[in-house]
Design an enzyme around this catalytic site. Sequence first.
Site, PDB file in Angstrom:
ATOM      1  CG  ASP A  33      -0.168  -0.133   2.534  1.00 43.54           C
ATOM      2  OD1 ASP A  33       0.779  -0.932   2.593  1.00 43.54           O
ATOM      3  OD2 ASP A  33      -0.524   0.548   3.509  1.00 43.54           O
ATOM      4  CE1 TYR A 153       2.257  -0.322  12.289  1.00 40.67           C
ATOM      5  CE2 TYR A 153       0.918   0.909  10.733  1.00 40.67           C
ATOM      6  CZ  TYR A 153       1.674  -0.199  11.043  1.00 40.67           C
ATOM      7  OH  TYR A 153       1.846  -1.187  10.109  1.00 40.67           O
ATOM      8  CE  LYS A 184       1.787  -3.885   9.197  1.00 37.86           C
ATOM      9  NZ  LYS A 184       1.767  -3.194   7.895  1.00 37.86           N
TER      10      LYS A 184
END
EC number: 2.2.1.10
Length: 272
Positions: A33, A153, A184
């Site tokens: 991506d 994140y 993730k």
Amino acid sequence: MKMFDNIKNVGKLIRLERIFDKNSEKTVIIPMDHGVSSGPLDGIKDMRITTNAVADGGANAVLGHKGLVRHGHRGYGRDIGLIIHMSAGTSISPDPNKKVIVTTVEDAIRLGADAVSLHVNVGAETDFEMYRDLGLISETCEQWGMPLIAMMYPRGPKIKDEKDPEVVAHAARLGAELGADIIKTNYTGDPDTFKEVVKGCPAPIVIAGGPKTNTDEEFLQMVKDAMHAGGKGVASGRNVFQHKDVKGITRAICKIVHEDVEVKEALKEIKI
């Protein structure tokens, strides 16, 4: 698969089996991506070549925006799972940490996706908007039986260390609480602290590959340590698609993730 026993949605389970190995119950995902955030990087200028290489190397899935389907769909050989990324933001934006939704779950279904993913920067000035998006899209995913991967994140003005175990644990837990099936996030750099991140998150965690490492051994050791600490796979982009032997490094990762081989043994898969 035992780790998904809490998921009762049959559609989700069928799709999850397409992107996870049924024996190891782990996954190797190759994100591509980066073209949206960083432009046409080396390694993904022709996505079809890269998709074919990682598929031949044994990866479970590729991840990218809707253009990946049109310009990088695999044309031969073994099939590979497809994850459509729903978030976008660029490095040249006034706020690179802000991610907006650029597609729908329904569109991902039409494209043949096995899962969708969202990017959330925990600690960004606009993080509350990304939390809202994640929570609402998780409901749509439930309606359609679509697995949801949340890229959680720690990034923002108050984040001094993106690998700080406490903030990584908070980010991972946040994603699970808002409805993601898979998280993730960053590997903390230490197996003991990462074990605590895993313990605090009810959803399986796949580690991010992160920036390109100095050596293959360094990268593969990180993967090995993360799997032993309870990680359920790896999602690595630049360390794979910018490698001189894309197929070989993919095979090496798969050997560690799915077969638990030693790093020295896995390195033999790399021919260049």
